[in-house]
Design a protein around this motif. Sequence first.
Motif, PDB file in Angstrom:
ATOM      1  N   MET A 153     -53.042  66.185 -35.315  1.00 46.70           N
ATOM      2  CA  MET A 153     -52.106  66.651 -36.318  1.00 46.70           C
ATOM      3  C   MET A 153     -50.698  66.109 -36.050  1.00 46.70           C
ATOM      4  SD  MET A 153     -52.096  68.193 -39.031  1.00 46.70           S
ATOM      5  CE  MET A 153     -51.950  69.615 -39.987  1.00 46.70           C
ATOM      6  N   ILE A 154     -50.321  66.061 -34.758  1.00 44.14           N
ATOM      7  CA  ILE A 154     -48.996  65.549 -34.410  1.00 44.14           C
ATOM      8  C   ILE A 154     -48.897  64.064 -34.752  1.00 44.14           C
ATOM      9  CG2 ILE A 154     -47.444  65.065 -32.474  1.00 44.14           C
ATOM     10  CD1 ILE A 154     -48.367  67.668 -31.223  1.00 44.14           C
ATOM     11  N   LYS A 155     -49.981  63.316 -34.508  1.00 40.75           N
ATOM     12  CA  LYS A 155     -49.989  61.894 -34.840  1.00 40.75           C
ATOM     13  C   LYS A 155     -49.713  61.693 -36.320  1.00 40.75           C
ATOM     14  CE  LYS A 155     -53.250  60.066 -31.457  1.00 40.75           C
ATOM     15  NZ  LYS A 155     -54.521  59.363 -31.289  1.00 40.75           N
ATOM     16  N   LEU A 156     -50.409  62.468 -37.141  1.00 42.40           N
ATOM     17  CA  LEU A 156     -50.249  62.351 -38.589  1.00 42.40           C
ATOM     18  C   LEU A 156     -48.825  62.710 -39.004  1.00 42.40           C
ATOM     19  CD1 LEU A 156     -51.523  61.802 -41.338  1.00 42.40           C
ATOM     20  CD2 LEU A 156     -52.197  64.213 -41.404  1.00 42.40           C
ATOM     21  N   PHE A 157     -48.274  63.773 -38.418  1.00 48.88           N
ATOM     22  CA  PHE A 157     -46.908  64.187 -38.744  1.00 48.88           C
ATOM     23  C   PHE A 157     -45.908  63.083 -38.408  1.00 48.88           C
ATOM     24  CE2 PHE A 157     -42.892  66.058 -37.289  1.00 48.88           C
ATOM     25  CZ  PHE A 157     -42.450  66.594 -38.496  1.00 48.88           C
ATOM     26  N   ARG A 158     -46.011  62.532 -37.199  1.00 46.88           N
ATOM     27  CA  ARG A 158     -45.083  61.470 -36.796  1.00 46.88           C
ATOM     28  C   ARG A 158     -45.227  60.244 -37.691  1.00 46.88           C
ATOM     29  NH1 ARG A 158     -44.506  61.117 -30.239  1.00 46.88           N
ATOM     30  NH2 ARG A 158     -43.920  63.276 -29.895  1.00 46.88           N
ATOM     31  N   LEU A 159     -46.454  59.892 -37.997  1.00 47.21           N
ATOM     32  CA  LEU A 159     -46.683  58.747 -38.875  1.00 47.21           C
ATOM     33  C   LEU A 159     -46.090  58.992 -40.257  1.00 47.21           C
ATOM     34  CD1 LEU A 159     -47.989  55.976 -39.293  1.00 47.21           C
ATOM     35  CD2 LEU A 159     -50.075  57.178 -39.976  1.00 47.21           C
ATOM     36  N   LEU A 160     -46.284  60.186 -40.794  1.00 44.46           N
ATOM     37  CA  LEU A 160     -45.748  60.504 -42.125  1.00 44.46           C
ATOM     38  C   LEU A 160     -44.222  60.506 -42.140  1.00 44.46           C
ATOM     39  CD1 LEU A 160     -48.230  63.253 -43.360  1.00 44.46           C
ATOM     40  CD2 LEU A 160     -48.049  60.873 -44.132  1.00 44.46           C
ATOM     41  N   VAL A 161     -43.614  61.031 -41.085  1.00 51.10           N
ATOM     42  CA  VAL A 161     -42.143  61.026 -41.006  1.00 51.10           C
ATOM     43  C   VAL A 161     -41.621  59.594 -40.974  1.00 51.10           C
ATOM     44  CG1 VAL A 161     -40.168  61.588 -39.514  1.00 51.10           C
ATOM     45  CG2 VAL A 161     -41.917  63.307 -39.961  1.00 51.10           C
ATOM     46  N   THR A 162     -42.237  58.759 -40.152  1.00 49.46           N
ATOM     47  CA  THR A 162     -41.808  57.364 -40.037  1.00 49.46           C
ATOM     48  C   THR A 162     -42.024  56.614 -41.349  1.00 49.46           C
ATOM     49  OG1 THR A 162     -42.287  57.411 -37.680  1.00 49.46           O
ATOM     50  CG2 THR A 162     -42.070  55.245 -38.692  1.00 49.46           C
ATOM     51  N   LEU A 163     -43.178  56.806 -41.961  1.00 45.11           N
ATOM     52  CA  LEU A 163     -43.439  56.140 -43.245  1.00 45.11           C
ATOM     53  C   LEU A 163     -42.523  56.652 -44.349  1.00 45.11           C
ATOM     54  CD1 LEU A 163     -47.339  55.885 -43.228  1.00 45.11           C
ATOM     55  CD2 LEU A 163     -45.668  54.050 -42.839  1.00 45.11           C
ATOM     56  N   ALA A 164     -42.226  57.946 -44.341  1.00 44.16           N
ATOM     57  CA  ALA A 164     -41.301  58.494 -45.335  1.00 44.16           C
ATOM     58  C   ALA A 164     -39.913  57.886 -45.164  1.00 44.16           C
ATOM     59  CB  ALA A 164     -41.243  60.019 -45.217  1.00 44.16           C
ATOM     60  N   TYR A 165     -39.467  57.754 -43.911  1.00 39.91           N
ATOM     61  CA  TYR A 165     -38.159  57.145 -43.666  1.00 39.91           C
ATOM     62  C   TYR A 165     -38.150  55.683 -44.112  1.00 39.91           C
ATOM     63  CZ  TYR A 165     -33.725  56.025 -41.554  1.00 39.91           C
ATOM     64  OH  TYR A 165     -32.431  55.627 -41.367  1.00 39.91           O
ATOM     65  N   ALA A 166     -39.231  54.961 -43.811  1.00 40.05           N
ATOM     66  CA  ALA A 166     -39.332  53.568 -44.252  1.00 40.05           C
ATOM     67  C   ALA A 166     -39.325  53.500 -45.777  1.00 40.05           C
ATOM     68  CB  ALA A 166     -40.605  52.929 -43.695  1.00 40.05           C
ATOM     69  N   GLY A 167     -39.965  54.447 -46.425  1.00 40.72           N
ATOM     70  CA  GLY A 167     -39.960  54.496 -47.885  1.00 40.72           C
ATOM     71  C   GLY A 167     -38.581  54.751 -48.450  1.00 40.72           C
ATOM     72  N   VAL A 168     -37.836  55.639 -47.815  1.00 47.23           N
ATOM     73  CA  VAL A 168     -36.455  55.903 -48.250  1.00 47.23           C
ATOM     74  C   VAL A 168     -35.608  54.638 -48.105  1.00 47.23           C
ATOM     75  CG1 VAL A 168     -34.347  57.192 -47.672  1.00 47.23           C
ATOM     76  CG2 VAL A 168     -36.536  58.383 -47.860  1.00 47.23           C
TER      77      VAL A 168
END
Length: 134
Positions: free
Chosen positions: A1-16
């Motif tokens: 779950m932590i892996k997914l959270f970190r990946l989503l945060v990083t991808l969201a930032y890259a998307g921004v």
Amino acid sequence: MIKLFRLLVTLAYAGVLFYLFSFPFPETPPLFRHADKVFHFGLYFPMGFLAVWTLRLTRFRYSPRLLWIAFIATLLYGLFTELNQMLIPERDADLLDLCANIIGGFLGVSFAAWLIRQMKHEHFSWSLRKRNSC
């Protein structure tokens, strides 16, 4: 779950970042000379940090190559966003913007590496103090 959270945060930032750099901006007078370079640096510093933060949960966790992989990923993303700007009206790719992206990413990766070393040192020294106090 932590892996997914970190990946989503990083991808969201890259998307921004991609969203911000994909808008045509009308010419406005800068606050100071090279203000846009400071802006690019400031946005890519966290990108470098987040790349390390995310990769720490992969098979590269203990690899000395982790920092290189994070830096190269950040560098390539900065290059991608600059090249993308060539396709947008009223925007253009700028070598100095790319340099600011690279420097910001490099220092973000370096800060993450420093923080990891500090946390390892603190954990080690805390565990020694705990053993010696018994």
